[in-house]
Scaffold this motif. Structure first.
Motif, PDB file in Angstrom:
ATOM      1  N   ILE A   1       0.859  -1.180   0.000  1.00  0.00           N
ATOM      2  CA  ILE A   1       0.000   0.000   0.000  1.00  0.00           C
ATOM      3  C   ILE A   1       0.895   1.229   0.000  1.00  0.00           C
ATOM      4  N   ALA A   2       0.876   1.982  -1.078  1.00  0.00           N
ATOM      5  CA  ALA A   2       1.714   3.167  -1.199  1.00  0.00           C
ATOM      6  C   ALA A   2       1.319   4.217  -0.161  1.00  0.00           C
ATOM      7  N   ALA A   3       2.229   5.160   0.072  1.00  0.00           N
ATOM      8  CA  ALA A   3       2.048   6.131   1.150  1.00  0.00           C
ATOM      9  C   ALA A   3       0.771   6.943   1.003  1.00  0.00           C
ATOM     10  N   ASP A   4       0.425   7.358  -0.214  1.00  0.00           N
ATOM     11  CA  ASP A   4      -0.754   8.199  -0.387  1.00  0.00           C
ATOM     12  C   ASP A   4      -2.036   7.452  -0.067  1.00  0.00           C
ATOM     13  N   ALA A   5      -2.054   6.160  -0.347  1.00  0.00           N
ATOM     14  CA  ALA A   5      -3.247   5.365  -0.039  1.00  0.00           C
ATOM     15  C   ALA A   5      -3.262   4.925   1.414  1.00  0.00           C
ATOM     16  N   ALA A   6      -2.093   4.572   1.959  1.00  0.00           N
ATOM     17  CA  ALA A   6      -2.026   4.080   3.335  1.00  0.00           C
ATOM     18  C   ALA A   6      -2.306   5.183   4.342  1.00  0.00           C
ATOM     19  N   GLY A   7      -1.761   6.379   4.097  1.00  0.00           N
ATOM     20  CA  GLY A   7      -1.932   7.457   5.062  1.00  0.00           C
ATOM     21  C   GLY A   7      -1.279   7.155   6.390  1.00  0.00           C
ATOM     22  N   LEU A   8      -0.291   6.278   6.353  1.00  0.00           N
ATOM     23  CA  LEU A   8       0.350   5.795   7.577  1.00  0.00           C
ATOM     24  C   LEU A   8       1.835   5.626   7.288  1.00  0.00           C
ATOM     25  N   SER A   9       2.698   6.142   8.161  1.00  0.00           N
ATOM     26  CA  SER A   9       4.143   6.035   7.976  1.00  0.00           C
ATOM     27  C   SER A   9       4.737   5.097   9.005  1.00  0.00           C
ATOM     28  N   ALA A  10       6.005   4.753   8.819  1.00  0.00           N
ATOM     29  CA  ALA A  10       6.690   3.892   9.786  1.00  0.00           C
ATOM     30  C   ALA A  10       6.735   4.557  11.154  1.00  0.00           C
ATOM     31  N   ASP A  11       6.855   5.866  11.192  1.00  0.00           N
ATOM     32  CA  ASP A  11       6.883   6.575  12.475  1.00  0.00           C
ATOM     33  C   ASP A  11       5.533   6.530  13.187  1.00  0.00           C
ATOM     34  N   ASP A  12       4.461   6.399  12.411  1.00  0.00           N
ATOM     35  CA  ASP A  12       3.120   6.359  13.005  1.00  0.00           C
ATOM     36  C   ASP A  12       2.821   5.012  13.664  1.00  0.00           C
ATOM     37  N   VAL A  13       3.418   3.952  13.151  1.00  0.00           N
ATOM     38  CA  VAL A  13       3.012   2.600  13.538  1.00  0.00           C
ATOM     39  C   VAL A  13       3.077   2.351  15.048  1.00  0.00           C
ATOM     40  N   PRO A  14       4.139   2.762  15.766  1.00  0.00           N
ATOM     41  CA  PRO A  14       4.157   2.506  17.211  1.00  0.00           C
ATOM     42  C   PRO A  14       3.047   3.213  17.985  1.00  0.00           C
ATOM     43  N   LYS A  15       2.377   4.163  17.359  1.00  0.00           N
ATOM     44  CA  LYS A  15       1.317   4.927  18.041  1.00  0.00           C
ATOM     45  C   LYS A  15      -0.082   4.392  17.728  1.00  0.00           C
ATOM     46  N   LEU A  16      -0.156   3.245  17.039  1.00  0.00           N
ATOM     47  CA  LEU A  16      -1.468   2.690  16.704  1.00  0.00           C
ATOM     48  C   LEU A  16      -2.221   2.235  17.949  1.00  0.00           C
ATOM     49  N   LYS A  17      -3.511   2.567  17.991  1.00  0.00           N
ATOM     50  CA  LYS A  17      -4.405   2.164  19.074  1.00  0.00           C
ATOM     51  C   LYS A  17      -5.719   1.662  18.467  1.00  0.00           C
ATOM     52  N   LEU A  18      -6.404   0.809  19.208  1.00  0.00           N
ATOM     53  CA  LEU A  18      -7.708   0.327  18.748  1.00  0.00           C
ATOM     54  C   LEU A  18      -8.709   1.476  18.747  1.00  0.00           C
ATOM     55  N   LYS A  19      -9.339   1.724  17.586  1.00  0.00           N
ATOM     56  CA  LYS A  19     -10.351   2.773  17.468  1.00  0.00           C
ATOM     57  C   LYS A  19     -11.737   2.211  17.788  1.00  0.00           C
ATOM     58  N   TRP A  20     -12.089   1.136  17.139  1.00  0.00           N
ATOM     59  CA  TRP A  20     -13.359   0.468  17.416  1.00  0.00           C
ATOM     60  C   TRP A  20     -13.296  -0.967  16.910  1.00  0.00           C
ATOM     61  N   ALA A  21     -14.228  -1.779  17.386  1.00  0.00           N
ATOM     62  CA  ALA A  21     -14.271  -3.185  16.988  1.00  0.00           C
ATOM     63  C   ALA A  21     -15.713  -3.604  16.763  1.00  0.00           C
ATOM     64  N   TYR A  22     -15.880  -4.599  15.931  1.00  0.00           N
ATOM     65  CA  TYR A  22     -17.196  -5.201  15.672  1.00  0.00           C
ATOM     66  C   TYR A  22     -17.102  -6.684  15.968  1.00  0.00           C
ATOM     67  N   ALA A  23     -18.093  -7.216  16.650  1.00  0.00           N
ATOM     68  CA  ALA A  23     -18.148  -8.640  16.951  1.00  0.00           C
ATOM     69  C   ALA A  23     -19.082  -9.313  15.956  1.00  0.00           C
ATOM     70  N   PHE A  24     -18.520 -10.081  15.019  1.00  0.00           N
ATOM     71  CA  PHE A  24     -19.378 -10.815  14.084  1.00  0.00           C
ATOM     72  C   PHE A  24     -20.299 -11.730  14.878  1.00  0.00           C
ATOM     73  N   PRO A  25     -21.606 -11.619  14.686  1.00  0.00           N
ATOM     74  CA  PRO A  25     -22.531 -12.385  15.520  1.00  0.00           C
ATOM     75  C   PRO A  25     -22.474 -13.889  15.249  1.00  0.00           C
ATOM     76  N   GLY A  26     -22.300 -14.668  16.311  1.00  0.00           N
ATOM     77  CA  GLY A  26     -22.444 -16.113  16.237  1.00  0.00           C
ATOM     78  C   GLY A  26     -21.453 -16.820  15.360  1.00  0.00           C
ATOM     79  N   VAL A  27     -20.219 -16.332  15.269  1.00  0.00           N
ATOM     80  CA  VAL A  27     -19.247 -16.953  14.382  1.00  0.00           C
ATOM     81  C   VAL A  27     -18.004 -17.376  15.158  1.00  0.00           C
ATOM     82  N   THR A  28     -17.188 -18.211  14.537  1.00  0.00           N
ATOM     83  CA  THR A  28     -15.918 -18.620  15.134  1.00  0.00           C
ATOM     84  C   THR A  28     -14.744 -18.344  14.200  1.00  0.00           C
ATOM     85  N   ARG A  29     -14.989 -17.685  13.090  1.00  0.00           N
ATOM     86  CA  ARG A  29     -13.907 -17.352  12.177  1.00  0.00           C
ATOM     87  C   ARG A  29     -14.259 -16.085  11.394  1.00  0.00           C
ATOM     88  N   ALA A  30     -13.203 -15.354  11.021  1.00  0.00           N
ATOM     89  CA  ALA A  30     -13.367 -14.113  10.272  1.00  0.00           C
ATOM     90  C   ALA A  30     -12.319 -14.129   9.176  1.00  0.00           C
TER      91      ALA A  30
END
Length: 636
Positions: free
Chosen positions: A154-183
């Motif tokens: 994923i090129a920089a313009d599409a990713a919008g994320l740099s190597a310097d940004d990666v250590p600062k990643l945090k969970l924004k939100w999550a979805y629980a697929f209903p009634g499943v055991t694989r995604a």
């Protein structure tokens, strides 16, 4: 690929249950790991009312003898609601007209080993408020990932994320697929939404910022492919294209979820679509595989009739343009087993990975799996080049000869096991077309035997180099996807030490983790062999990388079977960041989401966020139900 090995290990027709999603999302999160082994070994109760009804009214079509009728293996993987609706008001209503509503319910619950009542209590993503949140058809659509660019860079313009940004990643939100055991569906981002399928057949367009659902489409069965997006053109809306596990190919309006067309891509009862279709020049290229390897476990099953193939479909209309079989000639009677079952061949050579488009040469590249029956031929474990316009074969290069295998080989003295008995070394990962600094290109392929090879696209796939990166095995080597950043090829290795086929492996030779190679000569730049940090109390935890990897400038993302998403530095393979998806978090649909092992899709990176599915509830792997979105936090 064959959910790498074998969904499977002991799916004996009419007996073993492949997948039994728990009744509630909360219980799926808290109990799925502990219950996985017992669920995989759970037998359908032959005394159940539904068992007799199935045998009397359904088995004669769903035992693998009637084209288009999904095999019992696939029926077992559907939710009870899917089967009930098909019998009550859907495609099977005419065949089931003589049965009562209660009998419809009995059949659905018997086949899936689930309560229909409990499956009706699932919590889905809340709907978006159309007055405040809407999709943007004018938004830029980056042609990245499976279906567009199999380099998974994923090129920089599409990713919008740099190597310097990666250590600062945090969970924004999550979805629980209903009634499943694989995604297992690769997320795709566009128009302000993230698109993906799920085990229960739901295909979602979730808002990238909040997770609310712009729409939810119900396919006929589980959707493991990614949803490939296509921008609107004159007279044609923006589209999302995907396939389900019973070989239906769909195109839906990406802004509304309205069905545009649907196509049965292959009439074989065990046919499936698990590789993400590719879109190029208004044509959809869909790779066909099957689980006839599982049906062959029944010694009375005539093995085998399926041939891997690629289907070219007109994107606007859904009309078939051409079909190319990996084995050109139809299977013919070879012999009979000692109990009188017919052996048909050659068969198999399924296509599990997303096809790779070579615009310059007008070719499509696919990798094939093993033959299902003897004799093994020259089309298994091969790279095949197909002409984009006509579907004619340009050339083929076979990497491993004499590979014929099916699930019968996992049972002692089963006459349906081919005389070659494997080794079952598929090409499950897409073929990479890599640009070299000298202006030339090479094809790079990874195999379950742990080897990576480079081939000359201008000389009929001639072998240029081969490098042994992992130990390999039926559960080893390269599984679902490599990545390439320039001439650097990233190679994930699984190398599980429990092979599921009874073979004895040299555990000291296993190299689970990730590697970087120079595409020009195969020289290894670095290797990161992941230590096993799995606690003894946690079943089905493994350090290997079965899922596809994804790269942005300077960083590689890899989801491991131990539940961790890790980010590696390009220069030396040092871990920059990691997140344990096994930790339960409150999801936007009000229940708990928890990941597990990751296999199949990898991370998708777009517009500064990382999108990830986690959970692989197959034999000897950790189940889960999490879709997670990560973004950069500036608070630290």
């Amino acid at each position: 690929m064959k959910p790498v090995v074998l969904l499977c290990c002991a799916i004996f027709l009419l007996s073993c249950q492949l997948s039994t999603p728990p009744a509630k999302v909360d219980s799926a999160v808290e109990k799925s790991t502990a219950n996985e082994q017992s669920r995989m070994q759970n037998m359908h109760d032959p005394s159940a009312v539904g068992a007799g009804l199935y045998k009397q009214h359904c088995a004669h079509c769903h035992d693998g003898t009637v084209s288009k009728a999904p095999h019992l293996v696939w029926l077992s993987m559907m939710g009870p609601q899917k089967i009930y609706r098909a019998l009550n008001s859907g495609v099977m209503r005419q065949q089931a007209a003589s049965l009562s509503d209660e009998q419809h319910r009995e059949i659905a619950e018997y086949l899936t080993n689930q309560s229909l009542e409990n499956s009706e209590q699932l919590s889905y993503a809340p709907s978006c408020d159309a007055n405040s949140v809407s999709l943007n058809p004018e938004a830029a659509l980056h042609q990245t990932g499976w279906g567009h660019d199999n380099s998974r860079f994923i090129a920089a313009d599409a990713a919008g994320l740099s190597a310097d940004d990666v250590p600062k990643l945090k969970l924004k939100w999550a979805y629980a697929f209903p009634g499943v055991t694989r995604a297992r569906s690769q997320p795709a981002v566009g128009f302000g939404a993230v698109y993906m399928g799920s085990e229960d057949g739901s295909v979602y367009a979730l808002d990238v910022e909040t997770g609310c659902a712009h729409w939810r489409f119900e396919a006929s069965a589980e959707v493991r492919t990614g949803a490939v997006l296509s921008a609107a053109t004159e007279g044609q809306p923006a589209l999302a294209v995907f396939g389900d596990v019973i070989a239906n190919l769909y195109a839906v309006n990406a802004l509304t979820g309205e069905l545009i067309w649907r196509l049965r891509a292959d009439e074989h009862p065990s046919a499936t679509l698990t590789g993400t279709p590719a879109i190029f020049n208004n044509t959809v290229y869909a790779p066909l595989s099957s689980l006839e390897v599982v049906a062959a476990a029944n010694p009375e099953y005539d093995c085998c009739k399926f041939r891997g193939n690629v289907l070219a479909v007109d994107l606007p209309s859904g009309e078939i343009r051409w079909r190319h079989y990996s084995i050109p000639q139809p299977p013919a009677l070879v012999k009979k087993t000692r109990i009188g079952t017919r052996v048909l061949g050659p068969s198999g050579a399924p296509i599990w990975g997303s096809p790779t488009v070579d615009e310059k040469r007008g070719l499509l590249y696919v990798g094939t799996g093993e033959n299902y029956s003897s004799p093994a031929d020259g089309n298994s474990d091969a790279i095949i080049a197909i002409t984009l316009d006509t579907g004619e074969r340009a050339w083929a290069f076979q990497s491993i000869k004499n590979d014929a295998w099916n699930t019968a080989c996992q049972f002692e003295d089963n006459p349906n096991c081919p005389e070659e008995k494997g080794p079952d070394y598929d090409y499950g990962a897409s073929i990479l077309l890599v640009d070299l600094p000298n202006g030339k290109q090479v094809l790079v392929a990874g195999n379950k035997n742990g080897a990576v090879s480079a081939h000359d696209p201008d000389n009929k796939g001639q072998l240029l180099w081969r490098e042994k990166v992992g130990r390999g095995s039926i559960q080893g080597g390269v599984h679902f996807g490599m990545a390439a950043e320039g001439a650097t090829v990233y190679v994930p290795i699984n190398d599980m030490n429990h092979s599921n086929d009874g073979s004895i492996l040299d555990e000291s030779a296993a190299r689970p983790g990730v590697n970087a190679l120079n595409a020009a000569d195969g020289i290894r730049l670095w290797s990161h062999v992941q230590k096993n940090i799995c606690p003894d109390s946690l079943e089905f935890c493994d350090p290997g990388v079965s899922s596809a990897v994804t790269a942005i400038p300077g960083v590689l993302f890899a989801g491991h079977l131990d539940g961790f998403l890790r980010a590696y530095r390009k220069e030396d393979g040092r871990v920059l960041w990691e997140y344990d998806t096994k930790q339960a978090v409150l999801a936007i649909n009000g229940v708990m989401a928890k990941g597990g092992g990751m296999s199949g899709p990898g991370a998708t990176i777009a517009n500064g966020s990382v999108f990830l599915n986690s959970g692989y509830g197959f034999s000897a792997h950790m189940p889960g139900n999490m879709f997670a979105v990560f973004g950069v936090s500036n608070s630290d």
